[in-house]
Scaffold this active site. Structure first.
Site, short mmCIF file in Angstrom:
data_model
loop_
_atom_site.label_atom_id
_atom_site.label_comp_id
_atom_site.label_asym_id
_atom_site.label_seq_id
_atom_site.Cartn_x
_atom_site.Cartn_y
_atom_site.Cartn_z
N TYR A 91 4.14 30.87 43.47
CA TYR A 91 5.34 30.07 43.70
C TYR A 91 4.98 28.96 44.68
O TYR A 91 3.84 28.52 44.73
CB TYR A 91 6.46 30.99 44.21
CG TYR A 91 7.85 30.42 44.18
CD1 TYR A 91 8.33 29.72 43.09
CD2 TYR A 91 8.70 30.60 45.28
CE1 TYR A 91 9.61 29.21 43.07
CE2 TYR A 91 9.99 30.09 45.27
CZ TYR A 91 10.44 29.39 44.17
OH TYR A 91 11.71 28.88 44.16
N ARG A 144 12.74 16.47 38.55
CA ARG A 144 12.60 16.56 40.01
C ARG A 144 11.93 17.89 40.37
O ARG A 144 12.57 18.83 40.79
CB ARG A 144 13.97 16.46 40.70
CG ARG A 144 13.90 16.27 42.21
CD ARG A 144 15.11 16.81 42.90
NE ARG A 144 15.25 18.25 42.76
CZ ARG A 144 14.66 19.15 43.56
NH1 ARG A 144 13.86 18.76 44.53
NH2 ARG A 144 14.85 20.45 43.36
N LYS A 162 9.28 30.96 38.23
CA LYS A 162 10.55 31.58 38.61
C LYS A 162 10.75 32.92 37.90
O LYS A 162 11.15 33.92 38.51
CB LYS A 162 11.71 30.65 38.25
CG LYS A 162 11.83 29.42 39.13
CD LYS A 162 12.58 29.72 40.41
CE LYS A 162 12.81 28.45 41.22
NZ LYS A 162 13.55 28.69 42.44
N GLU A 234 17.02 24.43 36.58
CA GLU A 234 15.92 24.37 37.55
C GLU A 234 15.34 22.96 37.62
O GLU A 234 14.92 22.39 36.61
CB GLU A 234 14.82 25.38 37.17
CG GLU A 234 13.81 25.59 38.26
CD GLU A 234 14.40 26.16 39.52
OE1 GLU A 234 13.99 25.72 40.61
OE2 GLU A 234 15.28 27.05 39.45
N ASP A 235 15.31 22.41 38.83
CA ASP A 235 14.65 21.13 39.12
C ASP A 235 15.14 19.97 38.25
O ASP A 235 14.35 19.19 37.71
CB ASP A 235 13.13 21.29 39.01
CG ASP A 235 12.55 22.02 40.21
OD1 ASP A 235 13.33 22.34 41.13
OD2 ASP A 235 11.35 22.28 40.25
N ASN A 398 10.29 21.12 50.32
CA ASN A 398 9.09 21.69 49.70
C ASN A 398 8.32 20.60 48.96
O ASN A 398 8.91 19.61 48.52
CB ASN A 398 9.49 22.78 48.69
CG ASN A 398 9.95 24.05 49.37
OD1 ASN A 398 9.37 24.46 50.36
ND2 ASN A 398 11.00 24.65 48.86
#
Length: 576
Positions: A91, A144, A162, A234-235, A398
């Protein structure tokens, strides 16, 4: 029908040298393996030694990818047995590097790539996935990825990572998980010119076509896997993340981890700081650097936590200030405030000087979601030490290279008074004679356990109060010894216990609020959850032998016990 060789080729069945002689004979695979037998624990030791030989984390990541592709149970056992060591590899932060180099990393399909060119045929694409019992889908459009920007199809590393944590940290069965990349192109010119790029070589599709594509995907998932399939955004970039979540959250069983998972873990950290500051969140003043989807999600859940403590919604919002690329969110600023964070606009004078805002607004809690390395500079950190006796400083961006400040700077420049947390891991730091093991506000504390509870009860939707409940559960896991070394999150080694506890709370809440669809309601939630967990141990492929059932063991009484009172005393017997 499975053949013997299938047990070596299928990572779900393969045990490598852990196949016993009897199993090798029965499966017809003698000679296809080296003759020595090794237990699962012996194999794990070999994996640990092999991984430690690599000095580069990307090489370690590649080793784990290969292990995942060959021996599933060994892969998940390795991560689960030492989460603190291996989580940063599978991760953040290593997964970010892996995504940037995904053209090299990619070897086999571990998920579905659905492109904008498949519009009108998305359901057929989903039917190509061989597994039917899918309970959770993590999907991205790659715009992103972490703080790295638009990586297009290279973003597939995130859904894969994930879902690996779904299993490793919460015991969700891996065959029930499906990673998906929705490839609508990329605006990253470097990728479009990259000879190794694996996605569509075109600019991103936006607007109506994009929205129709997303809508078709969501509907196809329901048709293929049922109305309670968990769909995790996600993202997604700011322009779509909050908008799509608001569009679908009350219709589908869905959530956005970047918004809600981040919020939950951040608020859990804030709840823990109350034990150090001896003040309630309702007494804090918050200043966010960054007003994107993650920051707004944290702010909204923080407001919900303050409302629980007795503040009105208006009073709670008044304690939260936000600062984006255009400056302080002021209702008076030229150009206005973005729609997704309008509720945090203030009737104050506009300012583009963040340092000055820290000085004049006097926040006691500073939260960074800016992806700007070093944004919390020396002047800002020293000012925070003046604003509060125990200033709270969260550098949540992050990967590690994007953090607003390091723990070393935070402690040194606040004279060791700050309460610090980061989004990515940092090594322990020393200030004077004390060593601090800072907390990592890692979403993996929240989303695996949340997903386990949601999947178990097949919830219809995922309301916001579930994230507040998960935050509270996580905060309760922090011990006094953790606080003593500067850690406001439990050690990562406890994360499986945390996930299980969060799942239990989610199950209870789902039935309490009437959104669970598994009926009848389980009498024992602990047993109910345990019965659904993925077994990390190898199993034998040999047919089970069922002998005739033994009669139940019944305790036989003594003759004296049986005939007591029935034996006739001759003296009492009267002749006829």
């Amino acid at each position: 029908m499975l053949r013997g060789i299938d047990h070596l080729r299928d990572p779900r069945l393969n045990k490598g040298l852990a196949f016993t002689l009897e199993e090798r004979q029965a499966l017809g695979i003698i000679g296809l393996l080296a003759p020595l037998y090794k237990t699962q624990e012996e194999q794990l030791n070999i994996c640990r030694v092999s991984l430690d030989r690599y000095k580069n984390d990307l090489n370690k990541y590649l080793y784990l990818v290969e292990l995942h592709d060959t021996n599933e149970k060994l892969f998940f056992s390795l991560i689960s047995n030492d989460v603190e060591k291996y989580l940063p590899i599978v991760y953040t932060p290593t997964v970010g590097v892996a995504c940037q180099k995904f053209g090299v990393v990619y070897k086999r399909a571990r998920g579905l790539f659905i492109t904008i060119n498949d519009k009108g045929h998305v359901l057929n694409i989903l039917k190509n996935w061989p597994e039917q019992d899918i309970r959770a889908i993590v999907f991205t459009d790659g715009e992103r990825i972490l703080g790295l920007g638009d990586l297009g199809a290279y973003g597939m590393g995130i859904p894969i990572g994930k879902l690996a944590l779904y299993t490793a940290l919460a015991g969700i069965k891996p065959h029930q998980c499906l990673p998906v990349t929705l490839d609508v192109g990329t605006d990253n010119q470097e990728l479009l010119e990259d000879p190794l790029y694996i996605g569509l070589r075109q600019k991103r599709v936006r607007g109506k076509d994009y929205d129709e594509f997303l809508a078709e995907f969501m509907e196809a998932c329901i048709k293929r896997y049922g109305a309670n399939i968990l769909l995790q955004f996600e993202d997604f970039a700011l322009g779509n993340a909050t908008r799509l979540l608001n569009m679908y959250r009350d219709v589908y069983c869905t959530f956005n981890d970047d918004i809600q998972g981040t919020a939950s873990v951040a608020v859990a950290g804030l709840m823990t700081t109350e034990r150090i500051t001896k003040k309630k969140l309702a007494e804090y003043t918050f200043l966010f650097l960054g007003a994107g989807s993650a920051a707004t999600g944290i702010a909204n859940l923080t407001v919900a936590a303050m409302i629980e403590q007795g503040l009105s919604e208006n009073d709670a919002r008044n304690r939260v200030y936000m600062f984006d690329i255009e400056g302080l969110l002021s209702n008076k600023r030229q150009g206005g405030i973005p729609e997704h964070c309008k509720q945090f606009g203030k009737e104050v004078e506009p300012s583009k000087d963040f340092e000055q805002c820290v000085k004049t607004l006097k926040p006691t809690c500073l939260i960074g979601c800016s992806t700007v390395k070093g944004a919390f500079n020396e002047k800002i950190l020293k000012q925070m030490a003046q604003n509060a006796e125990r200033p709270v400083i969260f550098a949540l961006s992050n990967p590690t290279s994007k953090a607003e400040c390091t723990p070393e700077d935070a402690y040194n420049l606040t004279n060791g008074t700050c309460i610090y947390a980061s989004g990515s891991p940092f090594p322990p730091v020393k200030y004077k004679d004390k060593e601090y093991h800072t907390g990592q506000g890692n979403n993996s504390y929240i989303f695996p356990g949340l997903a386990l509870g949601i999947i178990a009860v097949r919830a219809r939707i995922i309301p916001e109060y579930m994230f507040l409940s998960a935050a509270r559960t996580l905060a309760n896991f922090v011990s006094e010894s953790d606080l003593g070394i500067g850690r406001i999150y439990p050690p990562l080694s406890d994360i499986r216990k945390v996930s299980y506890s969060i799942a239990l709370e989610i199950c209870n809440l789902a039935y309490e609020k009437g959104i669970a669809t598994v009926h009848p309601k389980p009498k024992d939630f602990k047993k109910f959850l345990k019965d659904q967990l993925y077994d990390l141990n190898y199993y034998s492929p040999l047919p089970a032998f069922y002998p005739y059932p033994k009669p139940p063991e019944i305790k036989v009484k003594s003759v004296e016990e049986v005939y007591k009172g029935l034996v006739l005393d001759p003296k009492t017997v009267k002749p006829k």
